[in-house]
Write a protein that holds these residues in place. Structure first.
Motif, short mmCIF file in Angstrom:
data_model
loop_
_atom_site.label_atom_id
_atom_site.label_comp_id
_atom_site.label_asym_id
_atom_site.label_seq_id
_atom_site.Cartn_x
_atom_site.Cartn_y
_atom_site.Cartn_z
N SER A 78 0.84 -1.21 0.00
CA SER A 78 0.00 0.00 0.00
C SER A 78 0.87 1.25 0.00
N HIS A 117 -5.01 -5.96 -4.22
CA HIS A 117 -3.97 -6.39 -3.28
C HIS A 117 -4.23 -7.83 -2.85
N ASN A 175 -6.58 2.28 2.92
CA ASN A 175 -5.56 1.31 3.34
C ASN A 175 -6.02 0.55 4.56
N GLU A 176 -6.44 -0.67 4.32
CA GLU A 176 -6.89 -1.50 5.44
C GLU A 176 -5.82 -2.54 5.70
MG MG Z 1 -1.87 -2.86 2.36
#
Ligand code: MG
Ligand code: GTP
Length: 453
Positions: free
Chosen positions: A82, A127, A95-96
């Motif tokens: 990220s 992702h 962004n988790e």
């Molecule tokens: Mg990430």
């Protein structure tokens, strides 16, 4: 989300237009007559006609429509995926953080609309979540492959529709896979090799060494060499920047030599001298993300966004998708005409495919019927067996019941006899008692009589 912006056929049409523009015009008077190249006559135009503005018209239209670009980030949890994407696009995407306890690898995809000057970009970032966290890593690659193929499948379905609309189709095919390699260890992990090998025919892979700031320059150089040797010896095809093109050939050759890119990500602004730059600060100094001496970030950005973005999109369409499409269509029974063989008839192929399908259907129906009959027979036999068992149990119970009944009858008879005997004894005892009482009452009278005497 606005309508889809990516128009691969448009890109192709732009190329076609450019090719057409470079061809000599057809002789006037025979606009539809086909001639071989040798027969074609070139004609000088005596003034400005205006079709040389066609490329500009196409470019204007494409810019108005916008473009799309889809990036897949594959790498272990917390490796810096990220952060690098945020640094690349100089913004902060959602962004988790993933945890390390995922049972299986999953994919998380997010789409954003970005604009730089007049150019609109629809960016999809996918992702991996939980990659490399499982003890058994055999299935780690499957969800990634499934995702890539599902996007190809969606595009093919659209292409095969009678009423297709590829011009405003929401294209989600993955244009690039950034493969994040951990900066620890001496070389690639087996999971990295296996995953890259499985993905290399489906997507453009660009390997990057993540968190390169934690390695010394010498170690980094050695690691790069070892990774490239290993990829070569296992036959892993990574994306090669095209160097045939005059304009970008030189820069791409130098970029190819830098693979895998050693990158550092940071969205932190640090003041160095009188400049504010993106960097990671440490007690001993700062690692500047955009400093060529510190890492390859600028080269990655250069190649990914500024030089080869269109090539990546085109490779995806003309190489990876084409391969998928060919295999899929062959699987479905389509075949191309061989110049030497008879001409290909879609109707005949459809009929043949239909006959094959009906035969297959009949075969399946027959086997299902057979299966059903067998199942019924099996169930019948089972029921009969159960019935027999129940009958036997019933007989046993019946016998036991009769035995018990007999025993009870016997006991009843014994008890009755006992009762009769008891009653007889009771009567006898009562008689005796009566006689005894009578005897007792007569004795005082006799004594009195005796006294009187
Ligand atoms: Mg990430
Ligand atoms: P998940 O999405 O949870 O799998 O993590 P991720 O791969 O997206 O990693 P993320 O970008 O969230 O970064 C994880 C941690 O690594 C954060 O603390 C970052 O500050 C740090 N980090 C990111 N990039 C770098 C880098 O280039 N160098 C160093 N040293 N640390 C980094």
């Amino acid at each position: 989300m606005k309508e889809q912006l990516y128009k691969t056929p448009e890109i192709l049409s732009l190329r076609l237009v450019l090719v057409l523009c470079s061809l000599p015009p057809r002789p006037s008077g025979h606009p539809f007559k086909t001639r071989s190249n040798e027969e074609m006559r070139s004609l000088e135009l005596s003034g400005q006609v205006g079709f040389n503005s066609l490329p500009h018209q196409v470019v204007r239209k494409l810019v108005a429509q916008g473009f799309c670009f889809n990036i897949l980030c594959v790498g272990e949890t917390g490796i810096g995926k990220s952060t690098l994407i945020n640094t690349l696009f100089n913004t902060t995407f959602e962004n988790e953080e993933a945890d390390h306890y995922e049972q299986e690898v999953k994919l998380r995809s997010q789409t954003y609309e970005l604009q730089e000057h007049t150019v609109k970009l629809k960016l999809t970032i996918v992702h991996t979540v939980g990659f490399g966290d499982q003890i058994n890593k055999d299935e780690s690659c499957k969800p990634i492959l499934d995702y890539i193929e599902a996007q190809f499948e969606k595009y093919l379905e659209e292409e095969l529709k009678i009423k297709r609309s590829l011009s405003n189709y929401d294209d989600t095919r993955v244009h690039i896979c950034l493969y994040f390699i951990a900066p620890t260890g001496h070389t690639l992990k087996s999971l990295d090799l296996v995953t890259m090998k499985k993905l290399d025919s489906k997507v453009n892979i660009i390997p990057v060494i993540a968190k390169a700031d934690i390695m010394s320059k010498t170690d980094l150089g050695n690691l790069k060499k070892k990774i490239m040797n290993e990829l070569q010896s296992y036959g892993v095809q990574i994306y090669q920047f095209p160097n045939e093109d005059e304009e970008v050939g030189e820069i791409n050759s130098s970029l190819n030599a830098r693979l895998p890119f050693a990158v550092v990500g940071s969205t932190e602004d640090v003041k160095i001298g009188n400049r504010v730059v993106k960097a990671r600060s440490y007690p001993w100094g700062a690692v500047q993300v955009e400093n060529e001496e510190h890492c390859d970030f600028v080269h990655l950005r250069e190649m990914l966004l500024r030089v080869n973005m269109d090539d990546l999109r085109e490779q995806t369409h003309s190489h990876h998708y084409e391969l998928y499409r060919r295999c899929k269509l062959q699987e479905m029974g389509f075949k191309d005409t061989d110049p030497d063989s008879q001409s290909f008839s879609l109707q005949e192929m459809y009929e043949a495919k239909r006959r094959e399908f009906l035969k297959e259907l009949q075969h399946r129906e027959e086997s299902m019927r057979q299966m059903f009959v067998n199942k019924v027979k099996e169930t019948e036999a089972e029921l009969k067996e159960k019935e027999k068992e129940l009958h036997e149990r019933f007989e046993v119970l019946k016998r036991m019941h009769q035995e018990e009944k007999r025993n009870l009858e016997e006991k009843r008879r014994e008890l009755e006899e006992e009762m009769n005997a008891f009653n007889r004894r009771k009567v006898a005892a009562e008689t005796l008692m009566g006689q005894a009482l009578q005897g007792c009452s007569q004795q005082p009278l006799k004594k009195e009589k005796d006294k009187k005497k």
